[in-house]
Write an enzyme that holds these catalytic residues in place. Structure first.
Site, PDB file in Angstrom:
ATOM      1  N   VAL A 197       0.934  -0.958  -0.025  1.00 12.16           N
ATOM      2  CA  VAL A 197       0.018   0.119  -0.066  1.00 12.16           C
ATOM      3  C   VAL A 197       0.931   1.265   0.005  1.00 12.16           C
ATOM      4  O   VAL A 197       0.174   2.265  -0.073  1.00 12.16           O
ATOM      5  CB  VAL A 197      -0.822   0.189   1.172  1.00 12.16           C
TER       6      VAL A 197
ATOM      7  N   ASN B 203      -7.604  -2.150   5.069  1.00  9.59           N
ATOM      8  CA  ASN B 203      -7.596  -2.821   6.314  1.00  9.59           C
ATOM      9  C   ASN B 203      -6.149  -3.068   6.709  1.00  9.59           C
ATOM     10  O   ASN B 203      -5.514  -3.427   7.908  1.00  9.59           O
ATOM     11  CB  ASN B 203      -8.072  -4.323   6.008  1.00  9.59           C
TER      12      ASN B 203
ATOM     13  N   SER C 118      -9.536   1.822  15.203  1.00  9.19           N
ATOM     14  CA  SER C 118      -9.096   0.833  16.236  1.00  9.19           C
ATOM     15  C   SER C 118      -9.930   1.680  17.478  1.00  9.19           C
ATOM     16  O   SER C 118     -10.115   2.851  17.259  1.00  9.19           O
ATOM     17  CB  SER C 118      -7.857   0.586  16.391  1.00  9.19           C
TER      18      SER C 118
ATOM     19  N   TYR D 271       0.855   4.421  16.119  1.00  7.77           N
ATOM     20  CA  TYR D 271      -0.312   3.719  15.795  1.00  7.77           C
ATOM     21  C   TYR D 271      -1.555   4.393  16.133  1.00  7.77           C
ATOM     22  O   TYR D 271      -2.564   4.505  15.319  1.00  7.77           O
ATOM     23  CB  TYR D 271      -0.363   2.408  16.595  1.00  7.77           C
TER      24      TYR D 271
ATOM     25  N   LYS E  55      -4.782   5.604  13.627  1.00  7.06           N
ATOM     26  CA  LYS E  55      -6.007   5.121  13.808  1.00  7.06           C
ATOM     27  C   LYS E  55      -7.079   6.541  13.947  1.00  7.06           C
ATOM     28  O   LYS E  55      -8.153   6.394  13.455  1.00  7.06           O
ATOM     29  CB  LYS E  55      -6.284   4.197  14.655  1.00  7.06           C
TER      30      LYS E  55
ATOM     31  N   ILE F  31      -9.806  -8.039  19.539  1.00 11.74           N
ATOM     32  CA  ILE F  31     -10.280  -9.417  18.860  1.00 11.74           C
ATOM     33  C   ILE F  31      -9.210 -10.555  18.864  1.00 11.74           C
ATOM     34  O   ILE F  31      -8.117 -10.207  18.925  1.00 11.74           O
ATOM     35  CB  ILE F  31     -10.280  -8.990  17.383  1.00 11.74           C
TER      36      ILE F  31
END
Length: 239
Positions: A54, A80, A132, A145, A149, A180
């Site tokens: 990406v 994703n 997230s 991160y 997000k 998850i």
């Protein structure tokens, strides 16, 4: 909830949640391009593996041209792909910052910028960005991160307005997963997992299928009047 005749692109689609998303969309009839750096293991002939980074803008352009030449459209884009390089801010290297920003945020920009003209040309499409829960409430040791997000949520709101401004039915939404069960969390110490569960009102971790079901809903016409939203799939963690 069928997706027959739809063309879908899923980044980070070779493994984990991304692979389950690919399987779910293909099961419902979509032709799915699973874009990743490694090959996944799929039995559904509707899933096509594509080696794609990406961060590779040239490669993305060629890929989109190939899909356009074959099908003339892309109906669904699931952004994703994501990586983590965690550390406290005092120890975070510039390389770790840049790597996470390039994949998790700029990668979303790269894919969307290449694909949305085709959606606008066809006056329809659904873009689903993976955020997230930490993009909503933050987290220690994940400055890079969390920044990506949170940024994804901002992009989602901006694009929901921008891509529909001339009446096109191009929708942009985000999903914010909670804790998850994935290969990444499977090896966590039991104490850490128990703490995660205790913080979650439904007192359990989610399954990859829970995220894939949310993607399916946003990809389908059942959500045709929903855009600019961030849907938490987190067992009530963020209320």
């Amino acid at each position: 909830m069928r997706l027959d005749g739809k063309i879908a692109v899923v980044t980070g689609g070779a493994r984990g949640i991304g692979a389950v998303i690919c399987e779910k969309l293909a099961e419902k009839g979509a032709i799915v391009y699973s874009c990743d750096l490694g090959a996944g293991e799929f039995t559904n002939p509707n899933i096509k593996m594509v080696n794609l980074n990406v961060t590779d803008r040239e490669g993305i352009t060629k890929f989109v041209e190939d899909v356009k030449n074959q099908y003339g459209k892309i109906d669904i884009l699931v952004n994703n792909a994501g990586i983590t390089k965690d550390s406290l801010i005092q120890k975070m290297t510039e390389e770790a910052w840049d790597a996470v920003i390039d994949v998790n945020l700029k990668g979303v920009f790269n894919m969307t910028q290449a694909i949305v003209p085709l959606m606008l040309e066809n006056k329809s499409g659904s873009i689903i960005n993976m955020s997230s829960v930490v993009g909503v409430y933050g987290n220690i040791g994940q400055t890079n991160y969390v920044a990506t997000k949170s940024g994804v949520i901002g992009l989602t709101k901006a694009w929901a307005k921008e891509f529909a401004r001339k009446g096109e039915q191009v929708r942009t939404n985000a999903i914010a997963p909670g804790f998850i069960k994935t290969p990444m969390t499977k090896d966590l110490p039991e104490k850490v997992i128990n703490t995660m569960v205790e913080k979650t009102p439904l007192r359990k971790m989610g399954e990859p299928d829970d995220i894939a079901n949310a993607v399916l809903f946003l990809a389908s016409d059942l959500s045709k009047f929903i855009t600019g939203q961030t849907i938490g799939v987190d067992g009530g963690l963020v209320i």
